[in-house]
Design a protein around this motif. Structure first.
Motif, PDB file in Angstrom:
ATOM      1  N   GLU A  37       0.259  -1.286   0.039  1.00  0.00           N
ATOM      2  CA  GLU A  37       0.109   0.123  -0.004  1.00  0.00           C
ATOM      3  C   GLU A  37       0.787   1.458   0.041  1.00  0.00           C
ATOM      4  O   GLU A  37       1.942   1.167   0.702  1.00  0.00           O
ATOM      5  N   PRO A  38       0.579   2.288  -0.750  1.00  0.00           N
ATOM      6  CA  PRO A  38       1.032   3.547  -0.545  1.00  0.00           C
ATOM      7  C   PRO A  38       1.054   4.574   0.314  1.00  0.00           C
ATOM      8  O   PRO A  38       0.156   4.403   0.996  1.00  0.00           O
ATOM      9  N   THR A  39       1.904   4.762   1.329  1.00  0.00           N
ATOM     10  CA  THR A  39       2.104   5.810   1.785  1.00  0.00           C
ATOM     11  C   THR A  39       1.350   7.334   1.840  1.00  0.00           C
ATOM     12  O   THR A  39       2.009   8.285   0.920  1.00  0.00           O
ATOM     13  N   LEU A  40       0.114   7.277   2.321  1.00  0.00           N
ATOM     14  CA  LEU A  40      -0.248   8.465   1.970  1.00  0.00           C
ATOM     15  C   LEU A  40      -0.899   9.487   2.701  1.00  0.00           C
ATOM     16  O   LEU A  40      -1.280   8.906   4.200  1.00  0.00           O
ATOM     17  N   ASP A  41      -0.479  11.006   2.671  1.00  0.00           N
ATOM     18  CA  ASP A  41      -1.290  12.032   3.912  1.00  0.00           C
ATOM     19  C   ASP A  41      -2.394  12.098   4.310  1.00  0.00           C
ATOM     20  O   ASP A  41      -3.264  11.220   3.273  1.00  0.00           O
ATOM     21  N   GLU A  42      -3.386  12.588   5.228  1.00  0.00           N
ATOM     22  CA  GLU A  42      -3.971  11.654   5.852  1.00  0.00           C
ATOM     23  C   GLU A  42      -5.328  12.660   4.842  1.00  0.00           C
ATOM     24  O   GLU A  42      -6.114  12.507   4.667  1.00  0.00           O
ATOM     25  N   SER A  43      -4.788  13.974   4.772  1.00  0.00           N
ATOM     26  CA  SER A  43      -5.562  15.429   3.490  1.00  0.00           C
ATOM     27  C   SER A  43      -5.835  13.754   2.716  1.00  0.00           C
ATOM     28  O   SER A  43      -6.806  14.570   1.272  1.00  0.00           O
ATOM     29  N   ILE A  44      -5.282  13.153   1.733  1.00  0.00           N
ATOM     30  CA  ILE A  44      -5.770  12.820   0.869  1.00  0.00           C
ATOM     31  C   ILE A  44      -6.745  11.908   0.549  1.00  0.00           C
ATOM     32  O   ILE A  44      -7.026  10.993   1.252  1.00  0.00           O
ATOM     33  N   ASP A  45      -7.772  11.931  -0.487  1.00  0.00           N
ATOM     34  CA  ASP A  45      -8.910  11.387  -0.493  1.00  0.00           C
ATOM     35  C   ASP A  45      -8.710  10.105  -1.074  1.00  0.00           C
ATOM     36  O   ASP A  45      -8.743   9.948  -2.080  1.00  0.00           O
ATOM     37  N   LYS A  46      -8.819   9.078  -0.022  1.00  0.00           N
ATOM     38  CA  LYS A  46      -8.213   7.366  -0.515  1.00  0.00           C
ATOM     39  C   LYS A  46      -9.139   6.717  -1.208  1.00  0.00           C
ATOM     40  O   LYS A  46      -9.409   6.795  -2.621  1.00  0.00           O
ATOM     41  N   SER A  47     -10.401   7.796  -1.389  1.00  0.00           N
ATOM     42  CA  SER A  47     -12.002   6.962  -2.306  1.00  0.00           C
ATOM     43  C   SER A  47     -11.866   7.585  -3.429  1.00  0.00           C
ATOM     44  O   SER A  47     -11.829   6.668  -4.639  1.00  0.00           O
ATOM     45  N   ASN A  48     -10.924   8.314  -4.172  1.00  0.00           N
ATOM     46  CA  ASN A  48     -10.487   8.902  -5.834  1.00  0.00           C
ATOM     47  C   ASN A  48      -8.720   8.977  -5.948  1.00  0.00           C
ATOM     48  O   ASN A  48      -8.721   8.899  -7.098  1.00  0.00           O
ATOM     49  N   PHE A  49      -7.970   7.981  -4.409  1.00  0.00           N
ATOM     50  CA  PHE A  49      -6.813   7.984  -5.441  1.00  0.00           C
ATOM     51  C   PHE A  49      -6.704   6.714  -6.218  1.00  0.00           C
ATOM     52  O   PHE A  49      -7.414   5.851  -6.696  1.00  0.00           O
ATOM     53  N   GLU A  50      -6.086   7.013  -7.509  1.00  0.00           N
ATOM     54  CA  GLU A  50      -5.206   6.250  -8.304  1.00  0.00           C
ATOM     55  C   GLU A  50      -4.406   6.271  -7.967  1.00  0.00           C
ATOM     56  O   GLU A  50      -3.348   7.507  -8.985  1.00  0.00           O
ATOM     57  N   ASP A  51      -3.345   4.784  -8.149  1.00  0.00           N
ATOM     58  CA  ASP A  51      -2.143   4.645  -7.856  1.00  0.00           C
ATOM     59  C   ASP A  51      -1.298   5.063  -9.538  1.00  0.00           C
ATOM     60  O   ASP A  51      -2.372   5.165 -10.709  1.00  0.00           O
ATOM     61  N   ILE A  52      -0.071   4.680  -9.545  1.00  0.00           N
ATOM     62  CA  ILE A  52       0.383   4.644 -10.779  1.00  0.00           C
ATOM     63  C   ILE A  52       0.591   4.220 -11.495  1.00  0.00           C
ATOM     64  O   ILE A  52      -0.053   2.733 -10.635  1.00  0.00           O
ATOM     65  N   GLY A  53       0.957   2.901 -13.415  1.00  0.00           N
ATOM     66  CA  GLY A  53       0.993   2.224 -13.819  1.00  0.00           C
ATOM     67  C   GLY A  53       0.460   2.714 -14.976  1.00  0.00           C
ATOM     68  O   GLY A  53       1.834   3.493 -15.699  1.00  0.00           O
TER      69      GLY A  53
END
Length: 372
Positions: A37-53
Motif C-alpha cells: 500500500e502507498p504511504t498517503l497523507d491523511e489529507s488525501i481522499d483515498k476513495s478517489n486515489f488512483e495509483d501509478i501504472g
C-alpha cells in the motif's frame, strides 16, 4: 542502508514484503493488488486515489473526435510560424519534439526575443492533463491552443488576423476540407485541429511500464528500491499519482519566490482566491529526464536539485520585512504535504534511478511541409 538489508513493508491486507526480491516480485507481477500500500497523507481522499501504472488509451472528446486528417492539419498548424505576428514563432518553437516536446531552457524566448515568466511544460502525454498551463487558466486543450497566439510575449498575434492569414493560404483549404468536410477556416477549427494533434503526442512504454507488466529483469535492485521509496517514504505518490504521474491538482511547493523579482502567485492569478497563492499544477513525471530544467521557473538544473529540495521539506524563505505590512495577507502558505523526508544519499540515488525509468528515447518526428 544497504540494498541487501531487509525492509519492513508490511500492510494489513496484502501480506508482508521483507526484502528487495519480494518487492521486485510484487511490483512486476502485473497485478496491482500485490503491491504494498502507498504511504498517503491523511489529507488525501483515498476513495478517489488512483495509483501509478501504465497509461490507458487516449480518449478524444465527443465534441472533437479524432480523425487522421484532423491530426494532420493540427500538426501542420503546430509547426507553422505564420500564426505569429513575426512569422518566426510556432507552437513547436517552445515544444520541440527533439527536446522532449519542450525547449530545455529555463524560460522560453518569444516575440522580439522576450523571455516568458515560466518554464515551458512538455506536451508529451498532454491528453491526460485536465486543465492546462502551470496555473490552469485553460480548461482543455482546445481552449489552450488560443493563448500562445495572442500572448504579447509569445506569438503576439491578433487571433482574427491569425485566422485570416491561414485562410489566405490556398494550400490549407484542402486540409481543412479533409478534416472538417468543407474548407471553411475559423479559430475554433484551428484550435480543434491543434488539440487533436496534441492528443497524439504520447510516450511509448517506458522501462517502468514494461517492468510492472511483468518484465521483472528490467529493474535493478536500486530501481526497485527507488520505486518503493516513491510510493512510501519519499511521499511523491501524494501528488504524482495516476498513470500520468500527476494528480492534475494544484499545490504550493514553496516556490512562490515571494518578495523577489521572480515572485509568481501561480493559480491565484487565475482564481483571485488567496488560498491559491503560490499553487501550481502538478507536472507529469513521465519523460522527466528529458524535460529539464525543472519547476515552473526552471531554476533547478538537475533532478538531484529537485529531490534534495523536497528532501529538505521545501523550505520557503519569507523576508521578514513583509511581516506586518499590507503584503502580510499575501504571504504564501506552503502545502502541508511537504515535510522533511530524511532520506540518506543511497535512498536519494535510488529515487533518482527510478525516475530515470519513466523516460524514453526521443523519437524522430517528421516535420510537415507547410502549405503555400
Amino acid at each position: 542502508m544497504s540494498l541487501s538489508v531487509l525492509w519492513s513493508c508490511k500492510d494489513k491486507q496484502q501480506g508482508s514484503y521483507t526484502d528487495i526480491t519480494s518487492l521486485k516480485q510484487a511490483y512486476s507481477s502485473g497485478d496491482y493488488s500485490q503491491w504494498p500500500e502507498p504511504t498517503l497523507d491523511e489529507s488525501i481522499d483515498k476513495s478517489n486515489f488512483e495509483d501509478i501504472g501504465v497509461l490507458p488509451k487516449v480518449e478524444h472528446p465527443d465534441y472533437n473526435p479524432y480523425s487522421e486528417e484532423k491530426a494532420k492539419l493540427g500538426k501542420t498548424l503546430f509547426f507553422d510560424p505564420r500564426l505569429s505576428v513575426s512569422g518566426q514563432i510556432a507552437c513547436a518553437s517552445c515544444h520541440n519534439p527533439e527536446l522532449g516536446w519542450t525547449d530545455n531552457t529555463t524560460r522560453s524566448f518569444g516575440h522580439d526575443r522576450q523571455t516568458g515568466p515560466r518554464n515551458a511544460m512538455t506536451i508529451l502525454n498532454v491528453a491526460y492533463a485536465h486543465e492546462l498551463f502551470w496555473d490552469g487558466r485553460a480548461k482543455n486543450l482546445e481552449d489552450q491552443a488560443r493563448f500562445p497566439i495572442s500572448d504579447e510575449i509569445e506569438m503576439n498575434e491578433n487571433l482574427n488576423i491569425a485566422v485570416d492569414k491561414i485562410a489566405n493560404i490556398e494550400g490549407y483549404k484542402p486540409l481543412f476540407e479533409a478534416a472538417f468536410g468543407n474548407d471553411s477556416i475559423s479559430l475554433q477549427r484551428i484550435q480543434y485541429a491543434i488539440a487533436t494533434f496534441e492528443r497524439t503526442i504520447k510516450s511509448p512504454k517506458s522501462k517502468f511500464d514494461k517492468f510492472i507488466e511483468g518484465k521483472s529483469d528490467l529493474f535493478s535492485d536500486q530501481e526497485v528500491k527507488g520505486l518503493h521509496l516513491f510510493r512510501t517514504k519519499a511521499m511523491c505518490i501524494n501528488c504524482h499519482n495516476t498513470p500520468y504521474f500527476s494528480d492534475n491538482n494544484y499545490h504550493n511547493d514553496g516556490q512562490t519566490l515571494f518578495g523577489t523579482k521572480d515572485e509568481d502567485f501561480g493559480r491565484y492569478l487565475v482564481t483571485k482566491d488567496v488560498d491559491d497563492i503560490g499553487k501550481f499544477r502538478t507536472p507529469t513525471l513521465r519523460e522527466i529526464s528529458n524535460t529539464g530544467p525543472w519547476m515552473h521557473h526552471g531554476h533547478f538544473p538537475s533532478l538531484l536539485d529537485v529531490v534534495e529540495f523536497y528532501n529538505l521539506g521545501n523550505p520557503a524563505v519569507i523576508q521578514k520585512k513583509y511581516l506586518g505590512t499590507p503584503r502580510d495577507s499575501l504571504i504564501p502558505k506552503t502545502s502541508p504535504l511537504l515535510r522533511k523526508l530524511n532520506m540518506d544519499r543511497e535512498e536519494i540515488d535510488a529515487l533518482l534511478a527510478f525516475l530515470e525509468t519513466l523516460s524514453t528515447p526521443n523519437r524522430r518526428t517528421i516535420i510537415p511541409t507547410l502549405p503555400k
